[in-house]
Scaffold this motif. Structure first.
Motif, PDB file in Angstrom:
ATOM      1  N   ARG A   1       0.846  -1.204   0.000  1.00  0.00           N
ATOM      2  CA  ARG A   1       0.000   0.000   0.000  1.00  0.00           C
ATOM      3  C   ARG A   1       0.878   1.249   0.000  1.00  0.00           C
ATOM      4  NH1 ARG A   1      -5.077   1.945   0.859  1.00  0.00           N
ATOM      5  NH2 ARG A   1      -5.386   3.638   2.358  1.00  0.00           N
ATOM      6  N   ASN A   2       0.487   2.216  -0.820  1.00  0.00           N
ATOM      7  CA  ASN A   2       1.186   3.494  -0.962  1.00  0.00           C
ATOM      8  C   ASN A   2       2.591   3.337  -1.541  1.00  0.00           C
ATOM      9  OD1 ASN A   2      -1.015   4.934   0.154  1.00  0.00           O
ATOM     10  ND2 ASN A   2      -0.295   4.488   2.230  1.00  0.00           N
ATOM     11  N   MET A   3       2.868   2.219  -2.187  1.00  0.00           N
ATOM     12  CA  MET A   3       4.151   2.032  -2.867  1.00  0.00           C
ATOM     13  C   MET A   3       4.219   2.994  -4.053  1.00  0.00           C
ATOM     14  SD  MET A   3       5.652  -1.536  -4.417  1.00  0.00           S
ATOM     15  CE  MET A   3       7.216  -1.631  -5.291  1.00  0.00           C
ATOM     16  N   ARG A   4       5.258   3.777  -4.133  1.00  0.00           N
ATOM     17  CA  ARG A   4       5.372   4.791  -5.178  1.00  0.00           C
ATOM     18  C   ARG A   4       6.168   4.316  -6.386  1.00  0.00           C
ATOM     19  NH1 ARG A   4       3.504   9.668  -3.699  1.00  0.00           N
ATOM     20  NH2 ARG A   4       3.101  10.037  -1.470  1.00  0.00           N
ATOM     21  N   GLU A   5       7.127   3.446  -6.172  1.00  0.00           N
ATOM     22  CA  GLU A   5       7.946   2.995  -7.284  1.00  0.00           C
ATOM     23  C   GLU A   5       7.211   1.945  -8.125  1.00  0.00           C
ATOM     24  OE1 GLU A   5       8.600   2.796  -4.058  1.00  0.00           O
ATOM     25  OE2 GLU A   5       9.847   1.057  -3.560  1.00  0.00           O
ATOM     26  N   PRO A   6       7.605   1.762  -9.374  1.00  0.00           N
ATOM     27  CA  PRO A   6       6.974   0.755 -10.221  1.00  0.00           C
ATOM     28  C   PRO A   6       7.106  -0.645  -9.619  1.00  0.00           C
ATOM     29  CG  PRO A   6       8.319   2.236 -11.535  1.00  0.00           C
ATOM     30  CD  PRO A   6       8.630   2.537 -10.106  1.00  0.00           C
ATOM     31  N   ARG A   7       6.152  -1.510  -9.974  1.00  0.00           N
ATOM     32  CA  ARG A   7       6.171  -2.880  -9.484  1.00  0.00           C
ATOM     33  C   ARG A   7       7.170  -3.712 -10.277  1.00  0.00           C
ATOM     34  NH1 ARG A   7       2.924   0.484  -7.064  1.00  0.00           N
ATOM     35  NH2 ARG A   7       1.338  -0.436  -5.726  1.00  0.00           N
ATOM     36  N   GLY A   8       7.749  -4.690  -9.592  1.00  0.00           N
ATOM     37  CA  GLY A   8       8.620  -5.624 -10.277  1.00  0.00           C
ATOM     38  C   GLY A   8       7.815  -6.533 -11.200  1.00  0.00           C
ATOM     39  N   ALA A   9       8.445  -7.022 -12.241  1.00  0.00           N
ATOM     40  CA  ALA A   9       7.794  -7.938 -13.179  1.00  0.00           C
ATOM     41  C   ALA A   9       8.863  -8.801 -13.830  1.00  0.00           C
ATOM     42  CB  ALA A   9       6.996  -7.168 -14.236  1.00  0.00           C
ATOM     43  N   LEU A  10       8.447  -9.977 -14.277  1.00  0.00           N
ATOM     44  CA  LEU A  10       9.341 -10.887 -14.993  1.00  0.00           C
ATOM     45  C   LEU A  10       8.652 -11.366 -16.259  1.00  0.00           C
ATOM     46  CD1 LEU A  10      10.865 -13.171 -12.176  1.00  0.00           C
ATOM     47  CD2 LEU A  10      12.020 -11.367 -13.480  1.00  0.00           C
ATOM     48  N   LEU A  11       9.439 -11.470 -17.332  1.00  0.00           N
ATOM     49  CA  LEU A  11       8.943 -11.911 -18.626  1.00  0.00           C
ATOM     50  C   LEU A  11       9.681 -13.186 -19.015  1.00  0.00           C
ATOM     51  CD1 LEU A  11       7.106 -11.123 -21.057  1.00  0.00           C
ATOM     52  CD2 LEU A  11       9.082  -9.883 -21.985  1.00  0.00           C
ATOM     53  N   PHE A  12       8.918 -14.270 -19.223  1.00  0.00           N
ATOM     54  CA  PHE A  12       9.494 -15.568 -19.575  1.00  0.00           C
ATOM     55  C   PHE A  12       9.196 -15.888 -21.035  1.00  0.00           C
ATOM     56  CE2 PHE A  12       8.678 -15.645 -15.047  1.00  0.00           C
ATOM     57  CZ  PHE A  12       9.791 -16.278 -14.508  1.00  0.00           C
ATOM     58  N   ASP A  13      10.165 -16.494 -21.733  1.00  0.00           N
ATOM     59  CA  ASP A  13       9.982 -16.845 -23.137  1.00  0.00           C
ATOM     60  C   ASP A  13       8.902 -17.899 -23.344  1.00  0.00           C
ATOM     61  OD1 ASP A  13      11.829 -15.054 -24.044  1.00  0.00           O
ATOM     62  OD2 ASP A  13      13.479 -16.484 -24.137  1.00  0.00           O
ATOM     63  N   GLY A  14       8.612 -18.682 -22.317  1.00  0.00           N
ATOM     64  CA  GLY A  14       7.586 -19.712 -22.375  1.00  0.00           C
ATOM     65  C   GLY A  14       7.228 -20.126 -20.966  1.00  0.00           C
ATOM     66  N   ASP A  15       6.907 -21.392 -20.787  1.00  0.00           N
ATOM     67  CA  ASP A  15       6.548 -21.938 -19.486  1.00  0.00           C
ATOM     68  C   ASP A  15       7.585 -21.536 -18.438  1.00  0.00           C
ATOM     69  OD1 ASP A  15       5.995 -23.471 -17.257  1.00  0.00           O
ATOM     70  OD2 ASP A  15       5.950 -25.386 -18.317  1.00  0.00           O
ATOM     71  N   PRO A  16       7.199 -20.753 -17.429  1.00  0.00           N
ATOM     72  CA  PRO A  16       8.188 -20.286 -16.448  1.00  0.00           C
ATOM     73  C   PRO A  16       8.750 -21.405 -15.582  1.00  0.00           C
ATOM     74  CG  PRO A  16       5.975 -19.667 -15.777  1.00  0.00           C
ATOM     75  CD  PRO A  16       5.856 -20.204 -17.162  1.00  0.00           C
ATOM     76  N   THR A  17       8.059 -22.550 -15.520  1.00  0.00           N
ATOM     77  CA  THR A  17       8.528 -23.658 -14.697  1.00  0.00           C
ATOM     78  C   THR A  17       9.417 -24.629 -15.458  1.00  0.00           C
ATOM     79  OG1 THR A  17       6.606 -25.074 -15.146  1.00  0.00           O
ATOM     80  CG2 THR A  17       6.428 -23.514 -13.311  1.00  0.00           C
ATOM     81  N   ALA A  18       9.657 -24.379 -16.751  1.00  0.00           N
ATOM     82  CA  ALA A  18      10.512 -25.264 -17.548  1.00  0.00           C
ATOM     83  C   ALA A  18      11.944 -25.205 -17.019  1.00  0.00           C
ATOM     84  CB  ALA A  18      10.469 -24.866 -19.016  1.00  0.00           C
ATOM     85  N   PRO A  19      12.666 -26.319 -17.012  1.00  0.00           N
ATOM     86  CA  PRO A  19      14.033 -26.348 -16.477  1.00  0.00           C
ATOM     87  C   PRO A  19      14.930 -25.311 -17.155  1.00  0.00           C
ATOM     88  CG  PRO A  19      13.236 -28.572 -16.887  1.00  0.00           C
ATOM     89  CD  PRO A  19      12.220 -27.651 -17.486  1.00  0.00           C
ATOM     90  N   GLY A  20      15.647 -24.572 -16.343  1.00  0.00           N
ATOM     91  CA  GLY A  20      16.633 -23.629 -16.857  1.00  0.00           C
ATOM     92  C   GLY A  20      16.080 -22.318 -17.359  1.00  0.00           C
ATOM     93  N   ARG A  21      14.759 -22.155 -17.334  1.00  0.00           N
ATOM     94  CA  ARG A  21      14.192 -20.904 -17.872  1.00  0.00           C
ATOM     95  C   ARG A  21      14.322 -19.784 -16.838  1.00  0.00           C
ATOM     96  NH1 ARG A  21       9.612 -22.091 -21.545  1.00  0.00           N
ATOM     97  NH2 ARG A  21      11.359 -22.169 -22.983  1.00  0.00           N
ATOM     98  N   VAL A  22      14.837 -18.649 -17.273  1.00  0.00           N
ATOM     99  CA  VAL A  22      15.044 -17.500 -16.398  1.00  0.00           C
ATOM    100  C   VAL A  22      14.264 -16.315 -16.966  1.00  0.00           C
ATOM    101  CG1 VAL A  22      16.719 -15.902 -15.414  1.00  0.00           C
ATOM    102  CG2 VAL A  22      17.326 -18.316 -15.722  1.00  0.00           C
TER     103      VAL A  22
END
Length: 321
Positions: free
Chosen positions: A189-210
């Protein structure tokens, strides 16, 4: 006496005996009703690019009913995910519930005894296979589940999500039109800075995917609560803020151009609709988009925090651009 002390020591290791309350669960045979609701003053012809179709208040005699934090659509039914690790599957014809089932996640963080073990806040459901990806707060992880929506097949806790907070983590999880996955931090609440986010090329749970880091800037005072993709590939982000007293919520939709969603980007966009009255000034946390007979439809659900005096609102809108 020695045997009693030994038994007591064992029982203290069992969840519940140590004093932790059992996770509230909706009973499999819980009654479920739906009644139509209308905003004060009636429905407007349009809300920005949306034409209201209608809204229902979902009700039950079960005191643990509600708490829905994510929403997906499959076939002719809706799948609602509670923040206690339970799926409610239903279809609605008019104001009548045609079909329903309640499924609880067997696998997940911890033992599943406490609510902290099943703080499920976001959902992607593959409409073809039924495979589901669920975002967990507290542990800031993403779990993949088999089509039975009970058993996990993979999990990942990205290092970049480690500091997203105990109750402010992956509130939004969405699969983009090109198959990439985007997860967005709720923030505090009242956080002023942008939120963190992550973008995955595909299934985020796939082995080795960052995931690649990027950020999302919500409207001032708001926090993102879910996201969905329009047929043209643009992203809609559901944002809410709350006021007290009395307790009430504002809800707005932000549209983000698909071409702006890339590693390192600061995502932002215009507010295209204020859904606050349409959602009964309640806590809108789930958003889904589908196409019905060529028309783009948006569904939104609220989280009543399992307070029986607050409604669970399920609303539907047609995208008219």
């Amino acid at each position: 006496m020695r045997w009693f002390l030994s038994l007591l020591a064992v029982l203290l290791l069992v969840p519940g005996w140590a004093g932790d309350a059992r996770l509230p669960l909706i009973a499999p045979d819980a009654t479920l009703r739906a009644r139509a609701i209308v905003p004060t003053g009636g429905w407007p012809r349009r809300i920005g690019p949306l034409a209201p179709v209608g809204a229902l208040a979902l009700e039950s005699d079960d005191p643990d009913f509600g708490g829905f934090s994510a929403l997906a659509l499959r076939g002719d039914g809706a799948v609602l995910l509670s923040d206690g690790g339970q799926f409610l599957r239903l279809s609605v014809a008019g104001h009548r519930i045609e079909r329903r089932a309640i499924v609880s996640l067997r696998d997940g963080p911890g033992t599943g005894w406490m609510k902290l073990d099943r703080d499920t806040e976001s959902l992607v459901l593959d409409r073809a296979s039924g495979v589901a990806w669920v975002g967990y707060e507290r542990v800031n992880a993403i779990w993949r589940y088999a089509p039975d929506l009970e058993h996990a097949t993979a999990t990942v806790a990205p290092a970049a999500m480690r500091h997203w907070g105990d109750n402010t983590g992956p509130e939004s999880l969405v699969r983009l039109a090109d198959g990439r996955f985007l997860v967005i931090q709720e923030g505090w609440r009242n956080m002023r800075e942008p939120r963190g986010a992550l973008l995955f090329d595909g299934d985020p749970t796939a082995p080795g995917r960052v995931g690649a880091a990027l950020r999302y800037r919500p409207p001032d005072g708001f926090a993102p609560s879910d996201a969905a993709v329009l047929p043209d590939g643009d992203l809609l982000v559901l944002n809410r803020r709350w006021h007290f007293p009395p307790l009430r919520f504002d809800t707005v939709l932000v549209r983000i151009a698909r071409d702006s969603i890339r590693p390192g980007a600061l995502l932002s966009g215009p507010v295209v609709a204020d859904l606050s009255p349409a959602m009964a000034r309640e806590n809108a946390e789930g958003l889904a988009v589908t196409v019905e007979r060529g028309a783009t439809m948006l569904w939104v659900v609220t989280d009543n925090d399992t307070n029986r005096w607050r409604p669970t609102v399920l609303a539907k809108f047609r995208w008219i651009g």
